[in-house]
Design a protein around this motif. Structure first.
Motif, PDB file in Angstrom:
ATOM      1  N   GLY A  61       1.122   9.897   2.330  1.00  0.00           N
ATOM      2  CA  GLY A  61       0.436   9.931   3.594  1.00  0.00           C
ATOM      3  C   GLY A  61      -0.219   8.599   3.898  1.00  0.00           C
ATOM      4  O   GLY A  61      -0.396   7.754   3.027  1.00  0.00           O
ATOM      5  N   LEU A  62      -0.569   8.420   5.119  1.00  0.00           N
ATOM      6  CA  LEU A  62      -1.274   7.221   5.564  1.00  0.00           C
ATOM      7  C   LEU A  62      -2.754   7.555   5.716  1.00  0.00           C
ATOM      8  O   LEU A  62      -3.120   8.429   6.497  1.00  0.00           O
ATOM      9  CB  LEU A  62      -0.692   6.744   6.899  1.00  0.00           C
ATOM     10  N   TYR A  63      -3.590   6.849   4.955  1.00  0.00           N
ATOM     11  CA  TYR A  63      -5.022   7.136   4.938  1.00  0.00           C
ATOM     12  C   TYR A  63      -5.822   5.869   5.188  1.00  0.00           C
ATOM     13  O   TYR A  63      -5.369   4.763   4.897  1.00  0.00           O
ATOM     14  CB  TYR A  63      -5.431   7.741   3.588  1.00  0.00           C
ATOM     15  N   ALA A  64      -7.025   6.042   5.700  1.00  0.00           N
ATOM     16  CA  ALA A  64      -7.905   4.907   5.986  1.00  0.00           C
ATOM     17  C   ALA A  64      -9.353   5.370   5.896  1.00  0.00           C
ATOM     18  O   ALA A  64      -9.638   6.547   5.730  1.00  0.00           O
ATOM     19  CB  ALA A  64      -7.607   4.347   7.376  1.00  0.00           C
ATOM     20  N   TYR A  65     -10.259   4.428   6.050  1.00  0.00           N
ATOM     21  CA  TYR A  65     -11.704   4.673   6.062  1.00  0.00           C
ATOM     22  C   TYR A  65     -12.169   5.471   4.839  1.00  0.00           C
ATOM     23  O   TYR A  65     -12.826   6.501   4.974  1.00  0.00           O
ATOM     24  CB  TYR A  65     -12.144   5.345   7.362  1.00  0.00           C
ATOM     25  N   PRO A  66     -11.867   5.004   3.625  1.00  0.00           N
ATOM     26  CA  PRO A  66     -12.342   5.722   2.443  1.00  0.00           C
ATOM     27  C   PRO A  66     -13.839   5.539   2.243  1.00  0.00           C
ATOM     28  O   PRO A  66     -14.417   4.516   2.594  1.00  0.00           O
ATOM     29  CB  PRO A  66     -11.563   5.057   1.304  1.00  0.00           C
ATOM     30  N   MET A  67     -14.459   6.555   1.705  1.00  0.00           N
ATOM     31  CA  MET A  67     -15.883   6.524   1.353  1.00  0.00           C
ATOM     32  C   MET A  67     -15.980   7.068  -0.064  1.00  0.00           C
ATOM     33  O   MET A  67     -15.475   8.152  -0.341  1.00  0.00           O
ATOM     34  CB  MET A  67     -16.678   7.389   2.322  1.00  0.00           C
ATOM     35  N   VAL A  68     -16.602   6.317  -0.984  1.00  0.00           N
ATOM     36  CA  VAL A  68     -16.713   6.743  -2.375  1.00  0.00           C
ATOM     37  C   VAL A  68     -18.180   6.833  -2.768  1.00  0.00           C
ATOM     38  O   VAL A  68     -19.017   6.055  -2.290  1.00  0.00           O
ATOM     39  CB  VAL A  68     -15.944   5.788  -3.327  1.00  0.00           C
ATOM     40  N   THR A  69     -18.491   7.789  -3.619  1.00  0.00           N
ATOM     41  CA  THR A  69     -19.827   7.919  -4.181  1.00  0.00           C
ATOM     42  C   THR A  69     -19.692   8.574  -5.557  1.00  0.00           C
ATOM     43  O   THR A  69     -18.694   9.215  -5.857  1.00  0.00           O
ATOM     44  CB  THR A  69     -20.769   8.720  -3.253  1.00  0.00           C
TER      45      THR A  69
END
Length: 181
Positions: free
Chosen positions: A1-9
């Motif tokens: 898939g095409l993914y963007a704007y990751p946020m990690v914590t």
């Protein structure tokens, strides 16, 4: 898939949690535990997800709706199910989200729309969210809010503001408000 704007914590057990947006506007979640990534879970539909993990390892997620108000979900750690999606605002549609919990461990969210920075908080006992209140932007254009919490549980907010004809960073907390850095 095409993914963007990751946020990690990360959580207090050393695990990592990621939320991301697909190009078809799905919001997905995965975690990294014991050296392995979990399968992606579709947790909603929208744009620009944010994640926060509180002191009890409760996972909080929010994102901008795609033409609708912001959405919030939570889960009590990695073994529990996600809560039912909640609309955060009744009418305000905004982006540049920042999510954290307050001293009572209730979610707080700031976001930007139309040159204003808005704030809302979740009420205790599932009473819903307060309506969006503008906290910056009356004198110009404001955006990109970011929340942080100190060791005493006090919340701190910074944002970009163009009220003086050039971009400046402003700061607010419960004692000092609307002070430029």
């Amino acid at each position: 898939g095409l993914y963007a704007y990751p946020m990690v914590t990360g959580d207090s057990n050393g695990n990592f949690h990621v939320a991301m947006m697909s190009y078809s506007y799905g919001i997905y979640y995965s975690n990294f535990i014991n050296g392995n990534w979990s399968s992606l879970q579709n947790i909603g539909s929208g744009l620009f997800p944010v994640l926060y993990i509180d002191q009890n390892n409760k996972i909080h997620a929010a994102w901008s709706g795609n033409g609708v108000p912001q959405v919030y979900r939570a889960r009590d750690g990695i073994a529990s199910a996600w809560s039912t999606p909640e609309n955060i605002f009744s009418s305000t549609i905004c982006y540049d989200l920042s999510l954290i919990t307050d001293r009572d461990n209730l979610p707080r969210l700031t976001c930007a729309a139309n040159g204003f920075v808005y704030e809302t908080s979740r009420q205790p006992d599932s009473e819903g969210w307060t309506e969006a209140a503008s906290i910056a932007g009356n004198d110009g254009i404001a955006g990109q809010p970011s929340l942080a919490k100190d060791i005493n549980g006090n919340l701190h907010l910074v944002w970009s503001d163009f009220r003086a004809g050039n971009w400046e960073i402003f700061y607010a907390n419960t004692i000092v408000t609307r002070a430029p850095l």
